[in-house]
Scaffold this motif. Structure first.
Motif, PDB file in Angstrom:
ATOM      1  N   SER A 373       0.822  -1.218   0.000  1.00 58.95           N
ATOM      2  CA  SER A 373       0.000   0.000   0.000  1.00 58.95           C
ATOM      3  C   SER A 373       0.851   1.261   0.000  1.00 58.95           C
ATOM      4  N   VAL A 376       0.453   3.721   2.912  1.00 58.38           N
ATOM      5  CA  VAL A 376      -0.805   4.463   3.019  1.00 58.38           C
ATOM      6  C   VAL A 376      -1.759   3.665   3.903  1.00 58.38           C
ATOM      7  N   LEU A 401       0.064   9.710   2.481  1.00 59.90           N
ATOM      8  CA  LEU A 401       0.146  10.017   1.059  1.00 59.90           C
ATOM      9  C   LEU A 401       1.473  10.703   0.722  1.00 59.90           C
ATOM     10  N   THR A 405       2.098   8.270  -4.479  1.00 59.67           N
ATOM     11  CA  THR A 405       0.889   7.487  -4.199  1.00 59.67           C
ATOM     12  C   THR A 405      -0.020   7.451  -5.423  1.00 59.67           C
ATOM     13  N   HIS A 409      -2.643   2.194  -4.642  1.00 54.53           N
ATOM     14  CA  HIS A 409      -2.229   2.131  -3.237  1.00 54.53           C
ATOM     15  C   HIS A 409      -3.429   2.366  -2.308  1.00 54.53           C
ATOM     16  N   ILE A 410      -4.291   3.300  -2.702  1.00 58.68           N
ATOM     17  CA  ILE A 410      -5.456   3.608  -1.864  1.00 58.68           C
ATOM     18  C   ILE A 410      -6.433   2.435  -1.852  1.00 58.68           C
TER      19      ILE A 410
END
Length: 576
Positions: A373, A376, A401, A405, A409-410
């Motif tokens: 991630s 994050v 962040l 990013t 990733h989110i």
């Protein structure tokens, strides 16, 4: 990671031994059992053969959610019943393909979303307001008033196993009484009935002949005494709720009565099972021994750990609830529970609100593009945090962040948030129940996401056993209804371990203790930063309008006073 293996030492201990042994454990009856599965997002009707519980017909529809304000969630009770009738009708149409007819359905069970509350007029049978959904937080001010009165949000935990929270039905009934004139009028006329969704369904299917609920649903209202399994007079007085509004509490598995509604394709069939959906899932996962634990991954997550025939009262924010009671004379089995309010809903939010995902079902594909991630962390506390925090003032954050990013990733952080919230609850369960939890049973729509299941195993450091049923809720309710005394389509003997259709895919942890500790520590830091965002409640509409009327009257008041003063001054000058 290994998949498709039915591990013999799984905590359910239910791999099937042989057809001969099954014949010894199950009464040799032929017949079908139907299940109404009323969830938060979908409604379905499934039909199973017995005693092997093979689903041969099913129909499901989406259930709409109304959100008139931020944090308010409602559903149309009439849509619920229309959807149930439609699903039953369509599922029954499929039976001739398998050599059956509707007359072969011996009994019907119900499993439903819990805590969601409906009030209706006993004379007209019509709802007095929309159903208030379990995750609705409009009752925050009501919670504050009650807590201020009793001085402690856990004041009733030793009676109900629950904290005073927006989550539970008592607060929703009280809010309806305080804020909906039609409800107050019906209460004064002794025409108001209230209950969870199961009660509304039974009332309609029996044309008002039965106003009942079962112990699993009743244990989620904040009105039932866990010891007596009756409505508690102290609680009724505290929340100012009349007992004659409420349904009679029954066991999960017994003959309740006949379906008589002319609108239902189920007319003439026997109702013999009622369970809250998460308890039905626990039973369907065959978690029937103390310490056996399951997690259902849907829009929210619900972890239940079987604690046997004695309730365990949590010191860490978990809920004590009834797991099941399979007959009026059967022992009551309890569980401790932790609820994650936002799981799959976080993915829907990324799709519908943020436009990061074109389709929430593609979350696995998007998250797999990146190996991690990227540090994050996503805390999806859209309406506060549930167990073990119980912080209504928390709000969602995405933290960590950088310029590197990406949306991938989110998305991956959203999947990991589900796993971290699950670990939060498992940590508490391990401390509370006194039993070693060394594996986790998983079901629910989100479990089709293989990456999520692997991330879950890596986060908790123990095997995850994914049920091949994907959603064991309806299966649990089917067993509950089929084994009722007088129905006797099967004999529930889990200690003999003869239940054939519970098989698992297994996901094993691939991370080290050091890696898990580091990442979980950062998750806890992210949670800390999400707390306390709601400083105070907004002023009520009535208060705002009162201030406006007062302020708007000031110019006229000033004019009258100044005019009177000028008139007095004029008289005084004339007199001189």
């Amino acid at each position: 990671m290994t998949e498709g293996k039915n591990i013999p030492n799984s905590s359910a201990d239910v791999p099937f031994r042989s057809k001969e042994l099954r014949k010894q454990s199950l009464i040799q009856h032929t017949g079908l059992v139907g299940v109404i599965d009323e969830g938060t997002k979908t409604i379905g009707f499934s039909i199973y053969t017995t005693p092997d519980f093979n689903e041969i017909a099913a129909h499901r529809v989406e259930l709409s959610v109304i959100s008139p304000q931020d944090g308010w969630y409602e559903q149309d009770p009439l849509e619920i019943m229309a959807s149930i009738n439609k699903c039953a009708e369509e599922a029954i149409k499929q039976l001739p393909e398998h050599g059956f007819t509707s007359s072969d359905i011996v009994s019907v069970g119900i499993t439903n979303q819990r805590e969601t509350t409906i009030v209706w007029d006993a004379v007209t049978g019509k709802p007095l307001y929309n159903a208030i959904v379990w995750k609705d937080i409009r009752t925050s001010s009501t919670v504050e008033k009650i807590v201020a009165k009793v001085q402690d949000p856990n004041h009733f935990r030793n009676i109900t196993g629950l904290p005073i929270s927006t989550y539970f039905s008592a607060l929703k009934i009280r809010w309806l009484k305080d804020n909906v004139p039609e409800v107050r009028q019906a209460i004064r006329g002794q025409r108001c009935k209230a209950g969870t969704v199961d009660s509304w369904i039974v009332w309609n299917l029996t044309n008002g002949a039965l106003h009942i609920t079962d112990v699993t649903n009743a244990s989620r209202t904040l009105l039932m005494n866990l010891e007596t399994q009756n409505w508690d007079p102290v609680l009724l007085k505290t929340f100012a709720i009349k007992e004659d509004m409420l349904p009679t509490i029954r066991s999960c598995s017994e003959i309740f009565g006949k379906i008589t509604s002319e609108r239902s394709a189920l007319r003439g069939m026997t109702l013999s099972g009622i369970m809250g959906n998460q308890q039905a899932s626990l039973l369907g996962q065959m978690c029937v021994k103390p310490g056996q634990t399951k997690n259902t991954y849907r829009s929210g997550c619900f972890l239940l750990c079987n604690t046997g025939d004695k309730p365990v009262f949590s010191r860490h924010g978990l809920l004590t609830t009834v797991a099941y009671k399979l007959g009026p004379q059967a022992p009551t089995i309890y569980a401790i529970e932790g609820a994650v309010s936002v799981a799959g809903h976080a993915l829907s939010w990324l799709q519908n609100k943020m436009r990061i995902l074109p389709d929430s079902r593609d979350a696995e594909k998007y998250a797999e593009v990146v190996p991690t991630s990227g540090d994050v962390y996503f805390v999806p506390a859209f309406t506060g945090l549930y167990a073990p925090y119980w912080r209504q003032n928390a709000r969602g954050i995405i933290i960590g962040l950088t310029q590197f990013t990406r949306k991938n990733h989110i998305v991956r952080a959203a999947l990991e948030s589900i796993c971290f919230q699950t670990r939060d609850i498992l940590e508490c369960m391990h401390q509370e129940c006194g039993y070693e939890i060394n594996k986790l049973h998983a079901d629910g729509k989100l479990t089709t996401n293989n990456l999520l299941m692997q991330l879950q195993a890596d986060t908790i450091g123990m095997p995850v056993f994914r049920s091949q049923l994907m959603d064991s809720t309806a299966f649990g309710a089917a067993m509950c209804a089929a084994q009722a005394e007088g129905i006797d389509l099967c004999k529930f003997e889990p200690e003999k371990r003869y239940y054939e259709n519970v098989h698992y895919d297994t996901f094993l942890a691939t991370t080290t203790d050091v890696e898990r500790k580091e990442r979980y520590g950062k998750w806890k830091r992210a949670v800390e930063r999400s707390l306390g965002w709601v400083i105070k409640q907004k002023k009520t509409r009535e208060h705002t309008e009162e201030n406006y009327r007062m302020l708007s009257s000031l110019p006229a008041s000033i004019f009258l006073i100044s005019s009177f003063a000028m008139l007095v001054h004029s008289f005084a000058a004339t007199a001189q």
